[in-house]
Design a protein around this motif. Structure first.
Motif, PDB file in Angstrom:
ATOM      1  N   MET A 206      66.392  41.986  22.209  1.00 62.58           N
ATOM      2  CA  MET A 206      66.289  40.333  22.477  1.00 62.58           C
ATOM      3  C   MET A 206      65.167  40.324  23.712  1.00 62.58           C
ATOM      4  N   GLY A 207      65.281  41.732  24.577  1.00 67.46           N
ATOM      5  CA  GLY A 207      64.289  41.713  25.324  1.00 67.46           C
ATOM      6  C   GLY A 207      62.853  40.838  24.805  1.00 67.46           C
ATOM      7  N   ILE A 208      62.454  41.460  24.429  1.00 68.34           N
ATOM      8  CA  ILE A 208      61.089  41.349  23.383  1.00 68.34           C
ATOM      9  C   ILE A 208      61.195  40.417  22.843  1.00 68.34           C
ATOM     10  N   LEU A 209      62.085  40.779  22.223  1.00 67.00           N
ATOM     11  CA  LEU A 209      61.841  38.864  21.271  1.00 67.00           C
ATOM     12  C   LEU A 209      61.944  37.310  22.340  1.00 67.00           C
ATOM     13  N   LEU A 210      62.512  38.003  23.770  1.00 67.85           N
ATOM     14  CA  LEU A 210      62.060  36.716  24.272  1.00 67.85           C
ATOM     15  C   LEU A 210      60.603  36.756  25.167  1.00 67.85           C
ATOM     16  N   ILE A 211      60.017  37.653  25.163  1.00 68.53           N
ATOM     17  CA  ILE A 211      58.708  38.040  26.053  1.00 68.53           C
ATOM     18  C   ILE A 211      58.151  37.894  24.858  1.00 68.53           C
ATOM     19  N   TYR A 212      58.446  37.662  23.976  1.00 65.85           N
ATOM     20  CA  TYR A 212      57.704  37.274  22.388  1.00 65.85           C
ATOM     21  C   TYR A 212      57.377  35.597  22.196  1.00 65.85           C
ATOM     22  N   HIS A 213      58.696  34.974  22.381  1.00 63.64           N
ATOM     23  CA  HIS A 213      58.558  33.439  22.267  1.00 63.64           C
ATOM     24  C   HIS A 213      58.388  33.004  24.119  1.00 63.64           C
TER      25      HIS A 213
ATOM     26  N   SER B  50      56.313  33.948  25.693  1.00 61.68           N
ATOM     27  CA  SER B  50      54.545  34.149  26.510  1.00 61.68           C
ATOM     28  C   SER B  50      52.872  33.271  25.565  1.00 61.68           C
ATOM     29  N   PRO B  51      52.402  33.270  26.551  1.00 60.58           N
ATOM     30  CA  PRO B  51      51.669  31.705  25.745  1.00 60.58           C
ATOM     31  C   PRO B  51      50.497  32.769  24.374  1.00 60.58           C
ATOM     32  N   VAL B  52      50.656  33.443  24.596  1.00 58.69           N
ATOM     33  CA  VAL B  52      50.391  33.789  23.300  1.00 58.69           C
ATOM     34  C   VAL B  52      51.037  35.067  22.616  1.00 58.69           C
ATOM     35  N   HIS B  53      50.439  34.623  21.103  1.00 63.46           N
ATOM     36  CA  HIS B  53      52.265  35.032  20.483  1.00 63.46           C
ATOM     37  C   HIS B  53      51.781  36.401  19.864  1.00 63.46           C
ATOM     38  N   THR B  54      52.080  37.438  20.108  1.00 62.98           N
ATOM     39  CA  THR B  54      51.255  38.892  19.963  1.00 62.98           C
ATOM     40  C   THR B  54      52.869  40.114  20.325  1.00 62.98           C
ATOM     41  N   PHE B  55      52.496  40.612  19.971  1.00 56.89           N
ATOM     42  CA  PHE B  55      53.822  42.156  20.278  1.00 56.89           C
ATOM     43  C   PHE B  55      52.400  43.284  21.148  1.00 56.89           C
ATOM     44  N   ASP B  56      50.824  42.763  21.122  1.00 57.37           N
ATOM     45  CA  ASP B  56      50.735  43.685  21.971  1.00 57.37           C
ATOM     46  C   ASP B  56      50.992  43.548  22.769  1.00 57.37           C
ATOM     47  N   ILE B  57      50.991  45.023  23.645  1.00 58.10           N
ATOM     48  CA  ILE B  57      51.459  45.018  24.947  1.00 58.10           C
ATOM     49  C   ILE B  57      50.680  44.542  26.017  1.00 58.10           C
TER      50      ILE B  57
ATOM     51  N   ARG C 196      50.136  42.114  29.363  1.00 56.17           N
ATOM     52  CA  ARG C 196      50.247  42.758  30.009  1.00 56.17           C
ATOM     53  C   ARG C 196      49.497  41.842  30.918  1.00 56.17           C
ATOM     54  N   GLU C 197      48.365  40.854  30.161  1.00 56.69           N
ATOM     55  CA  GLU C 197      47.185  40.625  31.044  1.00 56.69           C
ATOM     56  C   GLU C 197      47.820  39.513  30.392  1.00 56.69           C
ATOM     57  N   GLN C 198      48.310  38.676  29.755  1.00 61.15           N
ATOM     58  CA  GLN C 198      48.405  36.866  29.728  1.00 61.15           C
ATOM     59  C   GLN C 198      49.490  36.545  29.934  1.00 61.15           C
ATOM     60  N   ALA C 199      50.724  37.688  29.571  1.00 58.97           N
ATOM     61  CA  ALA C 199      52.573  36.468  29.675  1.00 58.97           C
ATOM     62  C   ALA C 199      52.501  36.587  31.496  1.00 58.97           C
ATOM     63  N   HIS C 200      52.918  36.152  31.801  1.00 61.69           N
ATOM     64  CA  HIS C 200      53.287  35.911  33.174  1.00 61.69           C
ATOM     65  C   HIS C 200      54.670  35.347  32.950  1.00 61.69           C
ATOM     66  N   PHE C 201      56.169  35.789  33.543  1.00 63.25           N
ATOM     67  CA  PHE C 201      56.838  35.440  33.650  1.00 63.25           C
ATOM     68  C   PHE C 201      57.185  35.586  35.094  1.00 63.25           C
TER      69      PHE C 201
ATOM     70  N   LEU D 142      63.770  33.469  33.854  1.00 60.54           N
ATOM     71  CA  LEU D 142      63.945  34.527  32.576  1.00 60.54           C
ATOM     72  C   LEU D 142      63.256  35.422  32.934  1.00 60.54           C
ATOM     73  N   ALA D 143      62.445  36.136  34.123  1.00 62.69           N
ATOM     74  CA  ALA D 143      62.117  37.241  34.068  1.00 62.69           C
ATOM     75  C   ALA D 143      63.439  38.403  34.287  1.00 62.69           C
TER      76      ALA D 143
END
Lengths: 660, 181, 100, 531, 523
Positions: free
Chosen positions: D206-213, D215-222, D226-231, D235-236
């Protein structure tokens, strides 16, 4: 006089100790005896050299053997201070020691552990020499403890005897109490002077406050009391008679026990600054003199009588110190060494003759059987009783006169009564041994014989010294000894008091009278009417029993200290095992039980909490599985109903109103 | 006339259906079902689906129903006294209630929608069989093929299932063991 | 013209009839027959809508339904035979292997 | 070259399990040799990876990136950093050792090895995944073989056979009883473990999917995340809590630990080793990989949670281990106690303590692997894990007894073993933030010694029961090899920890800089690494 | 203390690992006799090396000598740093000496598991030597902990008591409990260093260069105190000692009672590193009270013990009180005295335990009731017991005296009351020892004595004689040894006087140089 000779004085006996101790089992006891004797003899010769040089030059000198230990501001040398006081002591120690060694060769002949005996004796000589020769407090202390150890070993010489073993332990432990006091004194000296050397300490003594001086002096006194068997630490000395007789003569009469006196005289500078300490010294000395004498009145063991006599005489010396008569104290020390050694050795000769019998009640009438012994013993008795012109008279008289002239009449009275008692019990002793009817066991009586010459010769020499030794201090206050010791034993700031010759002669007359009175009383009681003593004893049994039991001091000490500490020890042992260990183990147990508690939580909360979830699920399924009939039509019905409801909901959603 | 016909077919179908589920003897039930199938075919005809009506008669009445009757006779089932479940009134009630509700629903609902091209006139022109053929082999060809495969599978499945098990495999779950569990 | 509702209602009645058959009959074969009734009800519906909407799709579906009905009958009856051979029973309440 | 090595590490066990499928169980030696060969290949490759990892460069190395689904942003993207490399190494050591530990398994050897290889390979896969999707994929993949390994080759706990449910029916499977602590069936253990870990994994998912959902970029690439997603905000917090507790349940942090001792107890020796040695570290690793990398601020704000829970873990696990009577329970609880140290090291967010925590993961893998291996050997020989009924085995198995002492010492953190290095680093690093926890931790060391020595005394000293007169020591090299490997690894890195330390530090420092926001280091330390 | 003298040859490493390598050499040996001889050869070689060390030691110097330094773990500033100075040099010699005696002692008294026994002994020697030669705190801790392992097995497997299992575990747990606190203390020292210099270090010489806030010092002091006090053991933490020493083998008793590891630690670490804390009046008061209580308490309990070994245990506790108060007198005499007393106890306590072992082998017990009058049958034993016992209770002329005297002197200088109380310990020492001697050695022959009672064998005599030689050497002519230790003690005392902050001023430049060299961590 070279430094080497000084150093050699203790080294000769030490060599003998090493040779006999390490190799003694390889050769015969006789050779061991000869080595021991020779070493002491050499030592005596060296001492003689030193003595003569001191007499001729009269100056003190220090000899440093080597640096013993050091660190920070402390620097302790193993060094010797040779001054007149040391010289006198050296002569006493080596001289009397040599004679006693000679005597011992005969006395101990054939004893098991002969070599061992001489090892101990020589070791004692070493220690005693260090004691008197040391140039600082620590060397003194080495000797001090060393003589204690040898005393212990020699008292416990017959170690298979329980009483000997106990006496040995007691002697050491009681001495140790004194030693502790002495140690404290040494610490105080160091704290105040930053050095332990006599010369430096005594030179700077002026900077000391009276309180501190009193403290140091009292602590030193504690040491002296322990070593010199004064009240209240005297109890070990009578018990120490368990040792062989030469030991009693050497250690417990002539030398070791006088170490306390020596020490007080040596440090008299400190005592002089502390009037309270001086009074204490005097009081203790006087009280001991009287106290021990009273006990000596009724004792039945020949050596114990002499032992109490020793205690009493040491009390005199302390009394002398207490009134500032240091020379008199040393004088009495010297004469006492002669006549008490004589008395002990001749008592040993008696015992030797009687095959080990020490009980006065089993002696009597030995005058003719062992004539030499009788004669020397009688000389000794006269000397100690204070019959002029024997040695004891001069020294004792000087002490009493000093007390009188210093207007210490209380001390004088104590000394006078003590002298009376001394005279009485000594003659009682003599009479009981040598006069009257023989009460000796018949078996023993057959074997009574005079001692061999190597025992009697020292006796005769000592008897001669007992007779003549007093003349070193004649005339009183102005004898050779006084002049010799003037530099080292004159009280600081003492005003030489001039008294008329009449007073002196009067005092002498009183002293003679006292001595004679004691003699007469003893003669009356034990020769004229031998039964009187018993009658007196029966008349006042309480007094008699008290005296016979030495005022119950041993018992009281036993109760107060020995048993007390044993009880404390047991209590603390219990405490250690059951409280401290329990407390610390309790932490472990607490951890253990909290472990149990946590395991309980694990079991009954977390684990079973999870299992409750699982099991509830299980039970629920178990009850709901009834729905699962396995019958097709039931399933179909459920499907239909479910479908129907679903349709309703969909319709409700789409149309916004209920179908029905 | 047409109402009369519809009334007849509808009534008989319903009755036949009721008999099918209500008669005790399975064979009678089968015959009732036959009746129902025939009358449904009639309804098909009324709805311009002659081909389907024919198929209904041939496949259903001719093949399937015969299969049923054949099995009935093969198993030699006797008429049982209790031919309904014990608690059938519940189901009956539920069914009737649902039916009532359905009817209410049906009569409330207006029907309409996008009309197709196959009007009655068109069908009358080309004939329903022709129309079906055209449609089936053009638009529904894949479905048709799949149904073919499905039928093949069903046939094979039926054969496999009904095959007499060989002795080696029959030692597994015998009837008694199954019953015990 | 017969209203569409009539066909649909008829279809509903037949469907419920078949459903009731499935639900209340114990005999497995009758249950299968009831299923046939339900299929027929569905077919009526399909064809009626096909007719009223001028589309061939309903008819096509009905055709396929018939095909599936045939398959179903074949397999179902085969199962009945198997079960009967094993358990000597054709009543559905005797067969509850699906129970947990 | 490097990336091939990493691929070899990952796929050699998979390949081995595929090859094993085609080898009949009759050729038992062949089965074992194939398993050993694939594990050995993996070990060699991982050793290369470990040694060739360049700490001066840092970051992720040996990268392989194969896009898989462009639309969903999923790629097969692997590579190791300073945290992954040692854990990969530890995994392959334990796998290799585990192969030999299980050398004498007779029952369905082939299947056992297949599952063991899959288990280890999946674990390794997690440690090198740089894609959340594959991380989760391998994570789940590592859980499932456990079920079979426990359920088929596991062993029941003493006493469970006497149990029956309230209705008097024998009931030893799946659910068990409310108070059946210490007496379980392997089925129960397997089910508990699987359910627990799957439940945890679902939260993590669930956490991973929330991150995915979100995040500005739809990617699973860590690395991208880590550089583009900001929570931030709630939510964080939610994501972090989900990620943390989802992964911490495998770690396991108190109070989510109760599956692990049961699982250890039921599992065969090799499985226990892998399980306690590396599988539990999946939790820590994933938290570091996901929470630390993607949610640095939240991590900084919320790391007090593990700091508190770790106290319970340490003390609680220690005490229960002290009271447990089953060898594997003791080791199991000891593991869950020691996991507290890792959480403490992580919680302090100090580079020394975090480095210590990572080293501790490796150290604990070796120590606990040894302990489980030897508990397994004892069990094989005596068929008992009940400490009170054993005793005096040192006469019969001196080698094992000696190795056991070393293992105990390693587990206690006796100087000379790598555990000591790790412990002291954790202590030094964590003191400033959590002095109380540090004190608890050092007391936990005493507790560890107490229960391990208690167990050692119970097993190896005292009187030998007559029924164990036949037991024997490890004689063949296959039996001794794994122990020696683990012992020597533990001692080697205890004496020469520098390379190890440098590797870990090269990753930990930039990560913590990000978290503590000492400097905007992100760009510096990650550029040039994304292919 | 901060300067280091190198020595061309890694003699300390050799000293350190010689026994360990020796233990490995013993492994393959099968023949018991050869095994014993090899063990003896190794410990004798070790003794020779340590004597060489003593000979080459530069006296009157505070420098760290024979320094060896290898980087081990630069990240935390842990290094393999060995050196000896005046504080530790004598302990090294003492350990090597005692180990020779232990091997000699064990020659015939160990019958089963001979090989592991000797291997354990050798391993133990390595760890103890390691404790004394380590300058790095962590290295010190390493050996400190490793020592537990052979100790544990020695007590557990070769102990003579029934409760040896319990005793072994108790010993290990107690020590570990203390030492984990010590570890925390070390960590705090390093953290403090980190705050000043931004690098970690556990090197004593490095840590000495940074000042430590006084409040921190007191915390660290108590933490380290815990570790040392448990091992020493200081009074309320002593209860493992009776168990370990009575239940354990003689060899272990000798090591645990003879080698004063705990109090060495005070001198090595607490005083130089934490001078303000060590001077803190409250700290001094507490430690002094503990020491004084230990003296009186241990002595009085020792008085009533009926078991010689238990007596020795409690007397050790009492003596340890002397060592502690001597240290915390914080003046030259006190510290010097404590150091000498520790060495003396190494000879005397060890010697008495050996003799207790001889008695045990002959009588099957060390209870007073089972002995009695043995002096008649075993004069040699009685003699040596007396000599060593007299040294034990501090008779002048023996090694015991100087230490005890200096301790008391130092304590007196600190406060007369402390000294006055401590002096009673001297009396009690005489009481418990002589009372035991009276009952067990003197007196009539005991009724429970065995028929055949041989005096000491040649081997046993060698042990006793060599101890006596050392006792008299130290007692009569300690100058060479005093020269070795005085320099370092002076340094320690100066540091105590000036405090850590003052000394940092002194060495600031040097310290900063080293710090910059050490900055491997930051880039």
């Amino acid at each position: 006089m070279s430094d080497l000779i000084v150093i050699l004085i203790p080294v000769f006996p030490l060599l003998a100790v090493l040779i006999n101790g390490l190799l003694g089992h390889r050769y015969s006891p006789e050779l061991a005896g000869r080595i021991a004797l020779g070493s002491v003899g050499l030592s005596f010769l060296c001492a003689l050299t030193v003595f003569s040089s001191i007499v001729s030059s009269g100056t003190a000198r220090e000899v440093i053997a080597y640096s013993w230990f050091f660190g920070g501001d402390l620097h302790v040398n193993l060094g010797f201070l040779i001054d007149p006081l040391t010289a006198i002591m050296l002569m006493v120690v080596t001289g009397v020691g040599f004679l006693i060694h000679v005597y011992s060769v005969g006395y101990m002949h054939g004893e098991e552990g002969f070599t061992r005996f001489f090892v101990y004796m020589n070791l004692f000589m070493v220690s005693m020499l260090l004691l008197v020769m040391g140039n600082n407090f620590l060397v003194l202390f080495i000797g001090w403890e060393g003589v204690g150890l040898c005393s212990y070993l020699l008292i416990g010489y017959y170690f298979n005897k329980v009483s000997a073993a106990k006496a040995a332990t007691k002697a050491f432990v009681v001495n140790r109490i004194g030693d502790a006091g002495f140690l404290v004194a040494i610490f105080l000296v160091f704290v105040n002077f930053k050095t332990l050397d006599y010369t430096k300490v005594f030179a700077n003594v002026g900077q000391l406050s009276t309180e501190m001086a009193t403290a140091i002096a009292l602590c030193l006194l504690v040491g002296a009391i322990g070593k010199s068997a004064q009240l209240p630490l005297y109890t070990w000395l009578p018990d120490a008679m368990e040792g062989p007789t030469p030991v009693s003569a050497l250690i417990h009469a002539a030398t070791m026990v006088t170490a306390g006196v020596y020490m007080v005289v040596r440090t008299h500078v400190l005592f002089d600054m502390a009037p309270i300490a001086m009074v204490t010294v005097g009081v203790i000395g006087g009280a001991t003199a009287l106290f021990a004498a009273t006990i000596g009145l009724v004792q039945t063991d020949i050596k114990r009588v002499l032992a109490y006599s020793t205690v009493s005489q040491l009390g005199y010396m302390f009394l002398a110190c207490g009134v500032g008569a240091y020379v008199a104290a040393i004088f009495h020390l010297v004469t006492h060494a002669f006549f008490k050694a004589l008395l002990f050795l001749s008592a040993g000769s008696v015992i030797h003759a009687l095959g080990g019998e020490q009980d006065l009640r089993k002696m009597g009438g030995l005058r003719r059987k062992i004539p030499v012994t009788f004669k020397v013993f009688f000389v000794g008795t006269l000397a100690i009783a204070g019959i002029p012109p024997l040695a004891g008279f001069w020294s004792k008289d000087e002490i009493m006169a000093h007390a009188f002239m210093n207007h210490e009449y209380g001390f004088y009275a104590l000394a006078a009564i003590g002298a009376l008692l001394t005279s009485f019990y000594m003659f009682r002793l003599t009479f009981l041994i040598f006069f009257g009817e023989s009460r000796v066991d018949p078996d023993v009586e057959k074997h009574i014989h005079e001692s061999p010459s190597n025992m009697t010769v020292p006796l005769v020499i000592l008897a001669g010294l007992s007779v003549l030794g007093g003349f070193i201090g004649v005339p009183p206050e102005h004898g050779w000894l006084h002049g010799f010791l003037a530099g080292v034993a004159t009280p600081v700031g003492a005003v030489p008091h001039e008294v008329s010759a009449g007073t002196l002669l009067g005092l002498m007359g009183v002293a003679i009278g006292i001595a004679v009175a004691g003699l007469g009383l003893a003669y009356y009681l034990y020769i004229v009417r031998p039964q009187t003593a018993d009658e007196w004893a029966e008349r006042s049994p309480a007094v008699y029993t008290t005296l016979l039991n030495k005022y119950y001091v041993d018992e009281i000490y036993d109760m107060i200290f020995v048993e007390f500490f044993k009880k404390v020890g047991r209590a603390w042992d219990w405490f250690d095992q059951n409280v401290i260990d329990r407390v610390i183990r309790g932490i472990g147990h607490a951890a253990d039980s909290s472990g149990a508690g946590i395991t309980w939580i694990e079991k009954h909360v977390i684990y079973s909490g999870l299992n409750v979830v699982g099991y509830a699920n299980h039970l629920l399924a178990w009850s709901w599985r009834k729905l699962q009939t396995g019958l097709v039509n039931h399933y179909a019905a459920v499907i239909v109903v479910g479908l129907f409801i679903l349709v309703h909901f969909v319709l409700l959603w789409v149309t916004g109103k209920s179908v029905l | 006339m047409i109402y009369l016909l519809f009334g007849y077919f509808a009534t008989v179908s319903i009755l036949a259906g009721v008999f099918t589920i209500a008669l005790k003897n399975p064979v009678h039930c089968g015959l009732s079902l036959l009746t129902l199938l025939m009358h449904v075919a009639g309804l098909f005809v009324m709805l311009n689906a002659e081909f389907l009506a024919a198929v209904q008669i041939i496949v259903y009445a001719g093949a399937i129903l015969i299969l049923y009757l054949f099995v009935l006779m093969l198993l030699n089932l006797k008429t049982e006294e209790q031919f309904l479940h014990k608690k059938y009134p519940f189901f009956l009630f539920a069914g009737v209630a649902i039916l009532g509700e359905l009817l209410i629903l049906i009569f409330q609902t207006p029907y309409g929608g996008i009309k197709g091209k196959a009007t009655s006139e068109v069908l009358l022109n080309v004939g329903p069989s022709h129309a079906i053929g055209i449609t089936m082999f053009s638009d529904y060809l894949l479905l048709f093929e799949i149904v073919g495969v499905f039928l093949l599978g069903a046939v094979i499945g039926a054969i496999v299932l009904a095959k007499t098990p060989s002795t080696s495999e029959s030692t597994g779950d015998g009837p008694t063991e199954v019953l015990k569990s | 013209m017969i209203p569409l509702s009539a066909y649909v209602a008829l279809s509903a009645i037949l469907f419920i009839t078949g459903l009731l058959g499935v639900l209340i009959r114990r005999n497995f074969i009758i249950v299968l027959m009831s299923v046939e009734i339900m299929l027929n009800a569905a077919n009526i519906n399909l064809v009626a809508f096909s007719h009223y909407l001028d589309s061939m799709a309903g008819q096509m579906s009905a055709l396929f339904v018939i095909a599936i009905a045939a398959g179903e009958a074949a397999v179902g009856l085969a199962i009945i035979i198997v079960v009967f051979r094993g358990k000597m029973a054709t009543n559905v309440d005797q067969i509850n292997l699906l129970k947990w | 070259m490097g990336s091939y090595a990493l691929l070899t590490v990952l796929f050699a066990p998979f390949l081995g399990s595929v090859v094993l499928l085609f080898i009949p169980n009759r050729a038992a030696l062949m089965v074992r040799m194939v398993a050993a060969a694939s594990a050995g290949l993996s070990l060699l490759a991982s050793l290369y990876v470990f040694m060739a990892y360049d700490p001066t460069i840092g970051g992720f190395q040996f990268i392989t990136h194969w896009p898989w689904s462009e639309e969903l942003g999923i790629a097969f993207y692997i590579g190791v950093d300073g945290i992954g490399a040692p854990l990969v190494f530890a995994s392959s050591i334990l796998l290799f050792a585990g192969i030999f530990i299980s050398w004498h398994i007779k029952d369905r050897t082939k299947e056992f090895y297949i599952f063991l290889l899959i288990l280890a390979a999946a674990t390794i896969g997690v440690f090198m995944s740089l894609d959340l999707f594959f991380l989760y994929f391998f994570y789940e993949m590592s859980v499932l073989p456990m079920y079979l390994l426990l359920g088929v080759w596991g062993s029941h706990t003493k006493g469970y056979l006497g149990m029956s449910d309230p209705e008097g029916v024998k009931l030893r499977d799946s659910v068990g009883f409310i108070f059946n602590f210490g007496s379980n069936s392997k089925e129960y253990a397997a089910m508990k473990l699987t359910l627990f870990l799957s439940a945890g994994a679902v939260f993590a998912l669930m956490g991973i999917l929330l991150i995915y959902h979100f995040s500005p970029v739809h990617t699973f690439d860590i690395l991208v995340l880590r550089e583009q997603a900001h929570f931030d905000g709630t939510l964080a917090y939610i994501i972090w809590i989900l990620i943390f507790f989802g992964f911490a349940s495998i770690a396991p942090i108190w109070p989510l630990h109760s599956w692990s001792p049961v699982g250890h107890a039921a599992a065969p020796a090799a499985t226990s080793m892998l399980h306690a040695g590396v599988l539990m570290k999946l939790g820590h690793f994933s938290i570091i990989r996901v929470a630390f990398e993607i949610l640095p601020e939240t991590t900084r704000e919320l790391m007090w949670i593990p700091a508190i829970l770790c106290v319970f873990s340490i003390i609680y696990g220690g005490f229960v281990a002290y009271h447990a009577k089953d060898t594997k329970y003791v080791i199991g609880y000891s593991s869950s106690s020691h996991m507290g140290y890792i959480f403490l090291g992580m919680a302090a967010l100090d580079y020394i303590s975090l480095t210590g925590a990572v080293i501790y993961m490796f150290a604990h893998a070796m120590a606990t692997g040894m302990l489980f291996a030897m508990a397994g050997w004892v069990y094989d020989q005596t068929h008992s894990r009940d400490i009170p009924s054993l005793g005096g085995l040192a006469q019969k198995m001196p080698f094992v007894a000696g190795a056991f002492v070393i293992a105990c010492m390693a587990s206690v953190g006796m100087p000379g073993t790598v555990n000591f290095i790790a412990e002291i680093m954790i202590i030094v690093g964590a003191w400033e933030k959590y002095p109380f926890q540090v004190v608890v931790a050092v007391l936990g060391i005493v507790l560890t010694l107490a229960y391990l020595f208690k167990m050692m005394r119970g097993l190896f000293y005292g009187k030998l029961a007559p029924e164990y007169a036949h037991v024997s020591d490890t004689r063949q090299w296959v039996d001794r090899l794994p122990l020696l490997i683990m012992i020597s690894t533990s001692i080697f890195f205890g004496i020469f920890p520098m390379h190890f330390y440098e590797i870990v530090r090269s990753t930990v420092v930039p990560m913590l800089d990000r978290i503590n926001q000492v400097a905007p280091v992100v760009a510096q330390h990650s550029t040039g690494l994304v292919p | 203390m901060l300067e280091e003298l190198q020595f061309g040859f890694p003699i300390l490493s050799m000293l350190l690992f010689l026994p360990f390598v020796g233990a490995l050499i013993l492994w393959p040996l099968k023949d018991v006799d050869l095994l014993k001889k090899s063990a003896l050869g190794i410990v004798v070689l070790e003794l020779v090396v340590s004597v060489l060390l003593l000979v080459r030691f530069v006296p009157e110097s505070a420098a760290m000598q024979f320094s060896e330094r290898l980087t081990w773990f630069p990240a935390l500033g842990i290094s393999y740093h060995l050196a000896v100075d005046g504080i530790s040099i004598l302990f090294v010699g003492l350990t090597a000496f005692l180990m020779v005696l232990i091997v000699l002692y064990s020659w015939d008294s160990v019958h089963e598991n001979v090989k592991p026994y000797f291997m354990s002994i050798l391993a133990l020697e390595t760890t103890i030597i390691g404790i004394f030669v380590s300058i790095d705190l962590i290295l010190f801790f390493v050996f400190w902990e490793l020592m537990l392992l052979p100790s544990y097995f020695l007590i557990k497997l070769w102990g003579v008591g029934e409760e040896r299992q319990y005793a072994a575990l108790k010993f290990v747990l107690y020590t570990l409990l203390g030492s984990v606190f010590m570890l925390v203390g070390f960590a705090l020292l390093s953290l403090n260093y980190h705050q000043v210099t931004n690098a970690y270090s556990f090197d004593l010489l490095e840590l000495l260069k940074v000042p430590i806030p006084v409040s921190d010092q007191i915390l660290i002091f108590w933490l380290i105190f815990m570790g040392l006090a448990f091992k020493a053991p200081v009074f309320p933490f002593h209860t493992w000692l009776p168990d370990a020493l009575v239940q354990g083998p003689i060899a272990m008793s000798v090591v645990l009672a003879g080698v004063k590891l705990g109090t060495y630690g005070f001198l090595r670490f607490s005083f130089p590193l934490l001078p303000e804390a060590s001077k803190d009046p409250t700290v001094v008061l507490i430690v002094m009270i503990l020491g004084l209580v230990a003296i009186v308490y241990g002595a009085i309990i020792a008085i009533i013990q009926a078991d010689f070994r238990r007596l020795l245990v409690f007397s050790s506790i009492s003596h340890l009180g002397f060592v502690v108060i001597g240290l915390f007198a914080l003046n030259f005499q006190g510290i010097q005295g404590s150091l000498l007393l520790m060495i003396n106890l190494g000879f005397t306590t060890a010697g008495l335990f050996f003799l207790a072992g001889f008695l045990y082998e002959r009588l099957g017990s060390t209870m007073v009731d089972d002995a009695g009058g043995v002096a008649a049958k075993m004069p040699l034993l009685a003699t040596f017991l007396l000599i060593i016992g007299m040294a034990f209770i501090g008779l002048p002329g023996t090694s015991g005296f100087i230490g005890e005297f200096l301790v008391l002197l130092g304590v007196f200088q600190a406060h007369w009351l402390y000294g006055a109380i401590a002096v009673t310990g001297v009396i009690f020492a005489a009481v418990y020892f002589l009372w035991f001697y009276e009952r067990a050695i003197f007196g009539p022959l005991g009724t429970k004595l065995p028929q055949v009672l041989n005096d000491l064998t040649q081997r046993e005599t060698i042990i006793a004689v060599s101890l006596c030689v050392m006792i008299f050497w130290f007692g009569l002519y300690p100058s060479p040894f005093l020269n070795m230790i005085n320099g370092s003690i002076k340094e320690v005392v100066e540091r105590l006087d000036k405090g850590s902050v003052a000394s940092i001023q002194l060495d600031k430049r040097l310290a900063m140089d080293r710090v910059f060299d050490n900055r491997t961590v930051k880039d």
